[in-house]
Design a protein around this motif. Structure first.
Motif, PDB file in Angstrom:
ATOM      1  N   LEU A 218       1.000  -1.213  -0.156  1.00 42.16           N
ATOM      2  CA  LEU A 218       0.044   0.103  -0.012  1.00 42.16           C
ATOM      3  C   LEU A 218       0.832   1.388  -0.081  1.00 42.16           C
ATOM      4  O   LEU A 218       2.065   1.316   0.385  1.00 42.16           O
ATOM      5  CB  LEU A 218      -1.033  -0.035   1.128  1.00 42.16           C
ATOM      6  N   ASP A 219       0.262   2.582  -0.592  1.00 41.89           N
ATOM      7  CA  ASP A 219       0.834   3.446  -0.197  1.00 41.89           C
ATOM      8  C   ASP A 219       0.609   4.267   1.102  1.00 41.89           C
ATOM      9  O   ASP A 219      -0.346   4.295   1.462  1.00 41.89           O
ATOM     10  CB  ASP A 219       0.408   4.478  -1.606  1.00 41.89           C
ATOM     11  N   VAL A 220       1.703   4.884   1.431  1.00 43.06           N
ATOM     12  CA  VAL A 220       1.634   5.657   2.679  1.00 43.06           C
ATOM     13  C   VAL A 220       1.780   7.085   2.289  1.00 43.06           C
ATOM     14  O   VAL A 220       2.643   7.553   1.736  1.00 43.06           O
ATOM     15  CB  VAL A 220       2.741   5.352   3.728  1.00 43.06           C
ATOM     16  N   GLU A 221       0.626   7.947   2.635  1.00 41.10           N
ATOM     17  CA  GLU A 221       0.509   9.310   2.497  1.00 41.10           C
ATOM     18  C   GLU A 221       0.724  10.054   3.959  1.00 41.10           C
ATOM     19  O   GLU A 221      -0.058   9.544   4.811  1.00 41.10           O
ATOM     20  CB  GLU A 221      -0.657   9.612   1.722  1.00 41.10           C
ATOM     21  N   ILE A 222       1.418  11.014   3.900  1.00 38.82           N
ATOM     22  CA  ILE A 222       1.562  11.865   5.328  1.00 38.82           C
ATOM     23  C   ILE A 222       1.076  13.119   4.745  1.00 38.82           C
ATOM     24  O   ILE A 222       1.931  13.947   4.062  1.00 38.82           O
ATOM     25  CB  ILE A 222       2.963  11.810   6.052  1.00 38.82           C
ATOM     26  N   ARG A 223       0.272  13.739   5.551  1.00 39.11           N
ATOM     27  CA  ARG A 223      -0.433  15.065   5.553  1.00 39.11           C
ATOM     28  C   ARG A 223      -0.686  15.374   3.754  1.00 39.11           C
ATOM     29  O   ARG A 223      -0.420  16.338   3.400  1.00 39.11           O
ATOM     30  CB  ARG A 223       0.610  16.273   5.664  1.00 39.11           C
ATOM     31  N   GLY A 224      -1.300  14.246   3.430  1.00 34.68           N
ATOM     32  CA  GLY A 224      -1.777  14.529   1.716  1.00 34.68           C
ATOM     33  C   GLY A 224      -0.757  14.299   1.034  1.00 34.68           C
ATOM     34  O   GLY A 224      -0.976  14.241  -0.239  1.00 34.68           O
ATOM     35  N   GLU A 225       0.512  14.011   1.191  1.00 38.08           N
ATOM     36  CA  GLU A 225       1.539  13.599   0.010  1.00 38.08           C
ATOM     37  C   GLU A 225       2.190  12.415   0.186  1.00 38.08           C
ATOM     38  O   GLU A 225       2.285  11.840   1.484  1.00 38.08           O
ATOM     39  CB  GLU A 225       2.828  14.749   0.338  1.00 38.08           C
TER      40      GLU A 225
ATOM     41  N   LEU B 273      -3.173   5.269   4.514  1.00 37.11           N
ATOM     42  CA  LEU B 273      -2.834   4.124   3.826  1.00 37.11           C
ATOM     43  C   LEU B 273      -3.740   4.075   2.647  1.00 37.11           C
ATOM     44  O   LEU B 273      -5.012   3.906   2.828  1.00 37.11           O
ATOM     45  CB  LEU B 273      -2.864   2.912   4.758  1.00 37.11           C
ATOM     46  N   LYS B 274      -3.257   3.651   1.457  1.00 36.77           N
ATOM     47  CA  LYS B 274      -4.164   3.616   0.211  1.00 36.77           C
ATOM     48  C   LYS B 274      -3.588   2.153  -0.242  1.00 36.77           C
ATOM     49  O   LYS B 274      -2.407   2.100  -0.755  1.00 36.77           O
ATOM     50  CB  LYS B 274      -3.824   4.580  -0.691  1.00 36.77           C
ATOM     51  N   PRO B 275      -4.506   1.130  -0.434  1.00 37.37           N
ATOM     52  CA  PRO B 275      -3.995  -0.114  -1.207  1.00 37.37           C
ATOM     53  C   PRO B 275      -3.524   0.131  -2.702  1.00 37.37           C
ATOM     54  O   PRO B 275      -4.308   0.838  -3.189  1.00 37.37           O
ATOM     55  CB  PRO B 275      -5.438  -0.774  -0.919  1.00 37.37           C
ATOM     56  N   ILE B 276      -2.670  -0.932  -2.903  1.00 38.71           N
ATOM     57  CA  ILE B 276      -2.327  -0.754  -4.295  1.00 38.71           C
ATOM     58  C   ILE B 276      -3.173  -1.546  -5.306  1.00 38.71           C
ATOM     59  O   ILE B 276      -3.402  -1.217  -6.506  1.00 38.71           O
ATOM     60  CB  ILE B 276      -0.836  -1.290  -4.655  1.00 38.71           C
ATOM     61  N   SER B 277      -3.852  -2.655  -4.611  1.00 39.30           N
ATOM     62  CA  SER B 277      -4.939  -3.580  -5.058  1.00 39.30           C
ATOM     63  C   SER B 277      -6.143  -3.636  -4.289  1.00 39.30           C
ATOM     64  O   SER B 277      -5.710  -3.371  -3.212  1.00 39.30           O
ATOM     65  CB  SER B 277      -4.056  -4.868  -5.603  1.00 39.30           C
ATOM     66  N   ASP B 278      -6.996  -4.358  -4.845  1.00 39.27           N
ATOM     67  CA  ASP B 278      -8.247  -4.602  -4.147  1.00 39.27           C
ATOM     68  C   ASP B 278      -8.242  -6.021  -3.529  1.00 39.27           C
ATOM     69  O   ASP B 278      -8.235  -6.987  -4.145  1.00 39.27           O
ATOM     70  CB  ASP B 278      -9.443  -4.361  -4.986  1.00 39.27           C
ATOM     71  N   VAL B 279      -7.943  -5.846  -2.152  1.00 40.03           N
ATOM     72  CA  VAL B 279      -7.569  -7.109  -1.373  1.00 40.03           C
ATOM     73  C   VAL B 279      -8.239  -6.852   0.133  1.00 40.03           C
ATOM     74  O   VAL B 279      -8.776  -5.818   0.320  1.00 40.03           O
ATOM     75  CB  VAL B 279      -6.150  -7.391  -1.067  1.00 40.03           C
TER      76      VAL B 279
END
Length: 264
Positions: free
Chosen positions: A135-142, A209-215
């Motif tokens: 997953l992608d980790v974003e901190i304060r929108g970045e 946290l934003k998933p890279i794929s649908d799991v």
């Protein structure tokens, strides 16, 4: 003053519960399991976590105190031999309250439906039910990094001595309004790279946290485990709510840390 008691459920804890109920009623303290002013946890830290989630809709009105019947815990301040002393303190002295920060967890779904929100006293962990967590980790929108590994742990300061510590995270004093992210077996090589260190976020920062794929995701909130599907994002921040602990005597945090991890 109204009280409720949460017991671990074993025979020893139940006997102490009955004893405390009788003592408190004799002191004209009212038993009220619906709207208590103070909740007494008899057992260990796990018992107090159950009590917290049972009454987390009353955090502004209810404070907690623990009697430990097993190993010394961070939330259970009193021992069974001190039950009479604790009863007198509850019945006869004003409650001094300390407040610790909590973690707010918000799960949003791909269909744009109703989001799900949780409060954690100790920590929240994120794992995939289908192998490696990506997953992608974003901190304060970045965008900060793309994480690959077994999972991530987000902990409160008061929970930093639990699973977070086992993962190599820092111990934070619970007066600090912050939360911490630690990695579980991250994949780091020439192709994939993560920060590899615990991160501590202040109150005004969010981590998403934003998933890279649908799991499917296995999410634990303290002692609870929930599986979520079709996850769009999972947001973490210091909650507006705080947990309130009743203090009837000094209990220095660093002394508890020393007694739990250093003193033989």
């Amino acid at each position: 003053m109204k009280f409720a008691i949460q017991s671990k459920g074993d025979e020893y804890s139940e006997s102490i519960k009955r004893q405390m109920e009788q003592y408190l009623v004799d002191f004209d303290v009212q038993l009220d399991e619906v709207e208590p002013d103070i909740v007494i946890s008899i057992g260990g830290d796990g018992t107090l976590l159950h009590a917290f989630h049972r009454y987390n809709h009353r955090l502004k009105e209810t404070s907690f105190v623990g009697v430990h019947t097993g190993h010394l815990g961070f939330y259970a301040d009193w021992v069974p031999d001190e039950v009479e002393k604790l009863v007198i303190a509850i019945a006869k002295t004003p409650i001094q309250v300390v407040e610790y920060p909590l973690l707010e967890v918000t799960v949003r779904h791909l269909d744009g439906g109703k989001e799900t929100q949780y409060l954690a006293l100790n920590e929240c962990t994120i794992k995939s039910t289908e192998g490696t967590l990506v997953l992608d980790v974003e901190i304060r929108g970045e965008h900060f990094e793309t994480f690959r590994g077994d999972g991530l742990c987000m902990s409160t300061p008061s929970g930093s001595t639990a699973y977070n510590k086992a993962l190599g995270g820092a111990i934070l004093h619970p007066y600090i309004d912050a939360f911490q992210m630690t990695e579980m077996a991250s994949i780091n090589n020439r192709v994939f790279r993560t920060i590899g260190s615990p991160l501590v976020f202040p109150k005004h920062h969010t981590c998403v946290l934003k998933p890279i794929s649908d799991v499917k995701f296995q999410i634990t909130v303290d002692h609870r485990t929930i599986v979520h599907e079709d996850v769009k994002s999972i947001q973490f921040r210091v909650a507006n709510e705080k947990v309130r602990f009743a203090r009837f005597r000094p209990l220095p945090f660093w002394k508890r840390v020393r007694e739990s991890f250093v003193t033989e």
